[in-house]
Design a protein around this motif. Structure first.
Motif, PDB file in Angstrom:
ATOM      1  N   LYS A 147     -64.849  -7.185 -80.709  1.00  8.96           N
ATOM      2  CA  LYS A 147     -66.065  -7.968 -80.491  1.00  8.96           C
ATOM      3  C   LYS A 147     -66.292  -9.339 -81.279  1.00  8.96           C
ATOM      4  O   LYS A 147     -67.037  -9.676 -80.812  1.00  8.96           O
ATOM      5  CB  LYS A 147     -67.112  -6.874 -81.021  1.00  8.96           C
ATOM      6  CG  LYS A 147     -67.348  -5.423 -80.119  1.00  8.96           C
ATOM      7  CD  LYS A 147     -68.459  -4.514 -80.485  1.00  8.96           C
ATOM      8  CE  LYS A 147     -68.376  -3.308 -79.687  1.00  8.96           C
ATOM      9  NZ  LYS A 147     -69.687  -2.360 -79.938  1.00  8.96           N
ATOM     10  N   ASN A 148     -65.571  -9.139 -82.100  1.00  6.32           N
ATOM     11  CA  ASN A 148     -65.532 -10.376 -83.214  1.00  6.32           C
ATOM     12  C   ASN A 148     -64.283 -11.057 -83.359  1.00  6.32           C
ATOM     13  O   ASN A 148     -63.715 -11.040 -84.703  1.00  6.32           O
ATOM     14  CB  ASN A 148     -66.232 -10.288 -84.418  1.00  6.32           C
ATOM     15  CG  ASN A 148     -67.582  -9.614 -84.273  1.00  6.32           C
ATOM     16  OD1 ASN A 148     -68.680 -10.312 -83.979  1.00  6.32           O
ATOM     17  ND2 ASN A 148     -67.842  -8.152 -84.474  1.00  6.32           N
ATOM     18  N   PRO A 149     -63.362 -11.231 -82.256  1.00  6.93           N
ATOM     19  CA  PRO A 149     -61.918 -11.520 -82.659  1.00  6.93           C
ATOM     20  C   PRO A 149     -61.728 -12.920 -83.423  1.00  6.93           C
ATOM     21  O   PRO A 149     -60.761 -12.869 -84.208  1.00  6.93           O
ATOM     22  CB  PRO A 149     -61.550 -11.752 -81.025  1.00  6.93           C
ATOM     23  CG  PRO A 149     -62.767 -12.158 -80.243  1.00  6.93           C
ATOM     24  CD  PRO A 149     -63.919 -11.592 -80.872  1.00  6.93           C
ATOM     25  N   ILE A 150     -62.579 -13.762 -83.133  1.00  6.47           N
ATOM     26  CA  ILE A 150     -62.262 -15.072 -83.939  1.00  6.47           C
ATOM     27  C   ILE A 150     -62.576 -14.746 -85.480  1.00  6.47           C
ATOM     28  O   ILE A 150     -61.787 -15.156 -86.415  1.00  6.47           O
ATOM     29  CB  ILE A 150     -63.199 -16.273 -83.724  1.00  6.47           C
ATOM     30  CG1 ILE A 150     -62.661 -16.768 -82.000  1.00  6.47           C
ATOM     31  CG2 ILE A 150     -62.827 -17.537 -84.391  1.00  6.47           C
ATOM     32  CD1 ILE A 150     -63.653 -17.609 -81.445  1.00  6.47           C
ATOM     33  N   GLN A 151     -63.631 -14.198 -85.780  1.00  7.37           N
ATOM     34  CA  GLN A 151     -64.321 -13.919 -87.168  1.00  7.37           C
ATOM     35  C   GLN A 151     -63.245 -12.768 -87.814  1.00  7.37           C
ATOM     36  O   GLN A 151     -63.388 -12.602 -89.070  1.00  7.37           O
ATOM     37  CB  GLN A 151     -65.532 -13.354 -87.348  1.00  7.37           C
ATOM     38  CG  GLN A 151     -66.722 -14.719 -86.956  1.00  7.37           C
ATOM     39  CD  GLN A 151     -67.968 -14.059 -86.896  1.00  7.37           C
ATOM     40  OE1 GLN A 151     -68.351 -13.060 -86.258  1.00  7.37           O
ATOM     41  NE2 GLN A 151     -68.953 -14.819 -87.644  1.00  7.37           N
TER      42      GLN A 151
ATOM     43  N   VAL B  31     -68.702 -11.091 -92.867  1.00  7.37           N
ATOM     44  CA  VAL B  31     -69.107 -10.678 -91.636  1.00  7.37           C
ATOM     45  C   VAL B  31     -69.938  -9.393 -91.779  1.00  7.37           C
ATOM     46  O   VAL B  31     -69.287  -8.186 -92.216  1.00  7.37           O
ATOM     47  CB  VAL B  31     -67.762 -10.497 -90.851  1.00  7.37           C
ATOM     48  CG1 VAL B  31     -68.206  -9.963 -89.322  1.00  7.37           C
ATOM     49  CG2 VAL B  31     -67.057 -11.936 -90.617  1.00  7.37           C
ATOM     50  N   GLU B  32     -70.999  -9.265 -90.990  1.00  4.13           N
ATOM     51  CA  GLU B  32     -71.700  -8.203 -91.155  1.00  4.13           C
ATOM     52  C   GLU B  32     -71.178  -6.902 -90.551  1.00  4.13           C
ATOM     53  O   GLU B  32     -70.673  -6.887 -89.162  1.00  4.13           O
ATOM     54  CB  GLU B  32     -73.303  -8.332 -90.462  1.00  4.13           C
ATOM     55  CG  GLU B  32     -74.226  -7.170 -90.415  1.00  4.13           C
ATOM     56  CD  GLU B  32     -75.521  -7.439 -89.818  1.00  4.13           C
ATOM     57  OE1 GLU B  32     -76.484  -6.558 -89.934  1.00  4.13           O
ATOM     58  OE2 GLU B  32     -75.569  -8.610 -89.517  1.00  4.13           O
ATOM     59  N   GLY B  33     -70.952  -5.864 -91.015  1.00  3.64           N
ATOM     60  CA  GLY B  33     -70.474  -4.568 -90.505  1.00  3.64           C
ATOM     61  C   GLY B  33     -68.904  -4.448 -91.129  1.00  3.64           C
ATOM     62  O   GLY B  33     -68.367  -3.328 -90.680  1.00  3.64           O
ATOM     63  N   PHE B  34     -68.256  -5.538 -91.606  1.00  2.18           N
ATOM     64  CA  PHE B  34     -66.773  -5.312 -91.919  1.00  2.18           C
ATOM     65  C   PHE B  34     -66.349  -4.618 -92.896  1.00  2.18           C
ATOM     66  O   PHE B  34     -65.278  -4.284 -93.173  1.00  2.18           O
ATOM     67  CB  PHE B  34     -66.420  -6.868 -91.745  1.00  2.18           C
ATOM     68  CG  PHE B  34     -64.707  -6.746 -91.699  1.00  2.18           C
ATOM     69  CD1 PHE B  34     -64.077  -6.590 -90.309  1.00  2.18           C
ATOM     70  CD2 PHE B  34     -64.132  -6.910 -92.989  1.00  2.18           C
ATOM     71  CE1 PHE B  34     -62.674  -6.574 -90.694  1.00  2.18           C
ATOM     72  CE2 PHE B  34     -62.672  -7.024 -92.771  1.00  2.18           C
ATOM     73  CZ  PHE B  34     -62.035  -6.931 -91.836  1.00  2.18           C
TER      74      PHE B  34
ATOM     75  N   SER C 120     -59.548   3.387 -84.272  1.00  4.54           N
ATOM     76  CA  SER C 120     -60.309   3.243 -83.339  1.00  4.54           C
ATOM     77  C   SER C 120     -61.571   2.510 -83.503  1.00  4.54           C
ATOM     78  O   SER C 120     -61.888   1.465 -82.853  1.00  4.54           O
ATOM     79  CB  SER C 120     -60.566   4.509 -82.590  1.00  4.54           C
ATOM     80  OG  SER C 120     -61.198   4.143 -81.408  1.00  4.54           O
ATOM     81  N   PRO C 121     -62.321   2.807 -84.492  1.00  2.00           N
ATOM     82  CA  PRO C 121     -63.528   2.112 -84.826  1.00  2.00           C
ATOM     83  C   PRO C 121     -63.377   0.652 -85.352  1.00  2.00           C
ATOM     84  O   PRO C 121     -64.104  -0.335 -84.792  1.00  2.00           O
ATOM     85  CB  PRO C 121     -64.291   2.939 -86.087  1.00  2.00           C
ATOM     86  CG  PRO C 121     -63.667   4.123 -85.929  1.00  2.00           C
ATOM     87  CD  PRO C 121     -62.226   4.066 -85.301  1.00  2.00           C
ATOM     88  N   ALA C 122     -62.140   0.457 -86.067  1.00  2.00           N
ATOM     89  CA  ALA C 122     -62.155  -0.772 -86.479  1.00  2.00           C
ATOM     90  C   ALA C 122     -61.421  -1.825 -85.413  1.00  2.00           C
ATOM     91  O   ALA C 122     -61.734  -2.978 -85.154  1.00  2.00           O
ATOM     92  CB  ALA C 122     -60.936  -0.754 -87.412  1.00  2.00           C
ATOM     93  N   VAL C 123     -60.602  -1.375 -84.322  1.00  2.00           N
ATOM     94  CA  VAL C 123     -60.059  -2.068 -83.358  1.00  2.00           C
ATOM     95  C   VAL C 123     -61.198  -2.339 -82.160  1.00  2.00           C
ATOM     96  O   VAL C 123     -61.557  -3.659 -81.970  1.00  2.00           O
ATOM     97  CB  VAL C 123     -59.302  -1.157 -82.416  1.00  2.00           C
ATOM     98  CG1 VAL C 123     -58.909  -2.031 -81.259  1.00  2.00           C
ATOM     99  CG2 VAL C 123     -57.963  -1.012 -83.364  1.00  2.00           C
TER     100      VAL C 123
END
Length: 369
Positions: free
Chosen positions: A259-263, A73-76, A251-254
């Motif tokens: 924004k992408n709860p399913i992924q 996932v982009e950004g994860f 906080s940034p991770a949450v």
């Protein structure tokens, strides 16, 4: 157990209950092996083997696929520690549910021991998950196969142990395979980073220690697997939560995951669930067939995981991966052989030559007749 005293003869009569009698509501039959509600004791050995192997392959292949899928996932990639936090939360819930299904719910292992185990578990899983932000998934799996190396180094420098030729050869094969695999990865992988190598190496060291600590604690205090999972992962959850809070990484991770709860959360739930189920079948495999069979099955599973990783996720490929991987597999075989020399007897060259001579003589005699 009944004690009867007789003053005239001065003897003690001891009556021990038979296996059919109920000794305690907290003691289960030693013959019952229950995995995910399935009583494997009702099946024959061959069926038990296929059920365990199917469980290990199915759940851990899904586990590996979901782990790589989450990090795709982009950004994860920078939120590996938060994924570990979520994974620890799910494992704690699963352990609590499983603990409620057994009769004995007492905590047997001291809290101080669980604090140490939880710290090592955090190091193992947290560093391993975070390393995927810097390494290809196949490289991470290859490193995981080589836990023998830190175990042997610790044995030499800490306990002064001496190892036989097979163990030393296994460590050399694994070391050379790792170096070859890492060099190939650094040559063709665009996202290769030495930070990932350091992270997965530290995770291996923690993993090498935690196995001994867990085994000693469970044998000493006769604790269940569900108890170990519940307390070690729940305390580890607190460790990671405090660490992320102090470093302002929570906080940034949450925000990103919301924004992408399913992924993120959806995949993390399935990722944690399959990992929890997979370890249950591995433990059953060890209990029924022993460590030799379990290592063989899990090694095959890791090899399949690497193959599927190249199939489902686009990444550069070179045949150096194959040769270095085979070198690591050879090291694993030598390690297993060293621990089971009495069970695995390889034929000597002299015996092979004698056998070939006997075969040739029998063929000549048959032709003459």
């Amino acid at each position: 157990m009944d004690l009867k005293f007789n003053n005239s003869r001065k003897y003690i009569s001891i009556t021990v209950p038979s296996k059919t009698q109920t000794m305690s509501p907290h003691i289960k039959s030693i013959d019952d092996i229950i995995v995910l509600g399935i009583n494997l004791s009702k099946f024959n050995k061959l069926t038990q083997f296929f059920i365990c192997v199917a469980g290990v392959f199915v759940f851990y292949l899904i586990y590996g696929y979901l782990q790589e899928l989450i990090f795709s996932v982009e950004g994860f990639k920078s939120y590996g520690w938060y994924l570990t936090l979520v994974q620890f939360a799910f494992y704690s819930i699963f352990g609590l549910i499983e603990l409620q299904l057994i009769q004995d719910k007492r905590r047997r292992i001291p809290g101080k021991t669980y604090m140490i185990i939880a710290f090592l578990t955090v190091g193992t899983m947290g560093l391993s998950n975070t390393s995927l932000g810097y390494l290809n998934y196949p490289t991470q799996v290859i490193f995981k196969c080589c836990k023998l190396i830190p175990v042997m180094l610790g044995g030499v420098f800490i306990q002064g142990k001496r190892y036989n030729v097979a163990d030393v050869s296994a460590a050399l094969c694994m070391s050379l395979g790792l170096i070859w695999f890492t060099l190939a990865d650094s040559t063709i992988a665009p996202n290769f980073n030495l930070t990932g190598v350091m992270l997965i190496s530290l995770a291996l060291c923690a993993d090498a220690v935690i196995g001994n600590v867990q085994e000693k604690a469970m044998k000493l205090h006769n604790a269940s697997n569900s108890e170990m999972v519940l307390y070690s992962y729940s305390i580890g959850f607190v460790y990671i939560l405090l660490g992320l809070t102090c470093t302002s990484g929570l906080s940034p991770a949450v925000t990103f995951c919301s924004k992408n709860p399913i992924q993120t959360y959806g995949y993390a739930f399935l990722f944690s669930l399959t990992g929890y189920f997979g370890i249950s079948f591995v433990l059953a495999l060890i209990k029924i067939f022993g460590a030799l069979v379990a290592v063989t099955v899990t090694t095959g599973r890791k090899a399949m995981t690497i193959v599927l990783s190249f199939i489902f996720f686009a990444k550069p490929f070179t045949f150096q991966y194959v040769w270095s991987g085979l070198l690591v597999v050879l090291g694993i075989f030598l390690n297993v052989y060293s621990k089971n020399m009495d069970k695995i007897r390889l034929p000597s060259p002299y015996a092979l030559i004698n056998k070939s001579v006997i075969v040739r003589k029998s063929r000549t005699l048959a032709q003459t007749v």
